[in-house]
Design an enzyme around this catalytic site. Structure first.
Site, short mmCIF file in Angstrom:
data_model
loop_
_atom_site.label_atom_id
_atom_site.label_comp_id
_atom_site.label_asym_id
_atom_site.label_seq_id
_atom_site.Cartn_x
_atom_site.Cartn_y
_atom_site.Cartn_z
N ASP A 260 45.52 41.41 37.80
CA ASP A 260 44.21 41.42 38.29
C ASP A 260 43.56 43.37 37.76
O ASP A 260 44.17 44.24 38.70
CB ASP A 260 43.47 40.96 39.52
CG ASP A 260 43.51 39.52 38.42
OD1 ASP A 260 43.55 38.74 37.78
OD2 ASP A 260 43.18 38.02 39.58
N CYS B 166 48.79 40.20 41.01
CA CYS B 166 48.41 39.01 39.16
C CYS B 166 47.97 39.11 38.07
O CYS B 166 47.61 38.44 36.80
CB CYS B 166 47.01 37.88 40.08
SG CYS B 166 45.98 39.35 40.85
N CYS C 148 44.08 40.29 47.85
CA CYS C 148 43.04 40.53 46.30
C CYS C 148 41.83 41.48 46.99
O CYS C 148 41.92 42.18 46.58
CB CYS C 148 42.27 39.23 45.91
SG CYS C 148 43.42 37.93 46.03
N CYS D 125 39.96 37.53 40.49
CA CYS D 125 39.63 35.96 41.61
C CYS D 125 38.16 35.88 41.97
O CYS D 125 38.06 37.38 42.62
CB CYS D 125 40.50 35.68 42.32
SG CYS D 125 41.14 36.45 43.39
FE1 FES Z 1 44.01 38.87 41.91
FE2 FES Z 1 43.00 37.75 43.48
S1 FES Z 1 44.39 36.29 42.89
S2 FES Z 1 43.71 39.50 43.05
#
Ligand code: FES
Length: 126
Positions: free
Chosen positions: A35, A33, A102, A58
């Site tokens: 992140d 994602c 995540c 998230c």
């Molecule tokens: Fe990226 Fe949860 S969707 S860490």
């Protein structure tokens, strides 16, 4: 979708922020994602005496980061190294299956910090 504990850690994250006096900073990112997370550790005699984090991710990632910092504060590096993303998810009372990845961010950033710290100590001693 999230239980109350996850929502609590997401809306009121513990140990969030930068730590300018950190002994080491660990980083992790998710290919899934995009992140990212940074973890800051203060270490005294192989024990984590303080920990802070910054997570751009998230709700599950932030809740996992917050929970992980609570779990490892006061632990020795050896003990902290054994903490897995599953442990964090269990401590949170569970994460939805689609959100399990995540929780990797927090565990990976912690491992990165510990590995870097050990590498740094080795190079100082050499
Ligand atoms: Fe990226 Fe949860 S969707 S860490």
């Amino acid at each position: 979708m999230y239980n109350d504990k996850v929502i609590d850690h997401f809306t009121n994250p513990r140990n969030v922020g930068e730590m300018p006096e950190a002994d080491i900073i660990g980083e992790a990112g998710s290919f899934k994602c995009g992140d990212t997370m940074k973890i800051y550790l203060k270490i005294e005699q192989e024990r984590i005496t303080d920990v802070k984090f910054q997570t751009f991710g998230c709700g599950a990632a932030i809740a996992s980061s917050s929970m992980l910092t609570e779990m490892v504060k006061g632990k020795t590096l050896k003990e902290a190294q054994l903490v897995t993303n599953e442990d964090v998810a269990i401590e949170l009372g569970g994460l939805p299956p689609l959100k399990m990845h995540c929780s990797n961010l927090a565990a990976d950033a912690l491992q990165d910090a510990i590995n870097k710290y050990r590498g740094k100590r080795k190079s100082v001693r050499a």
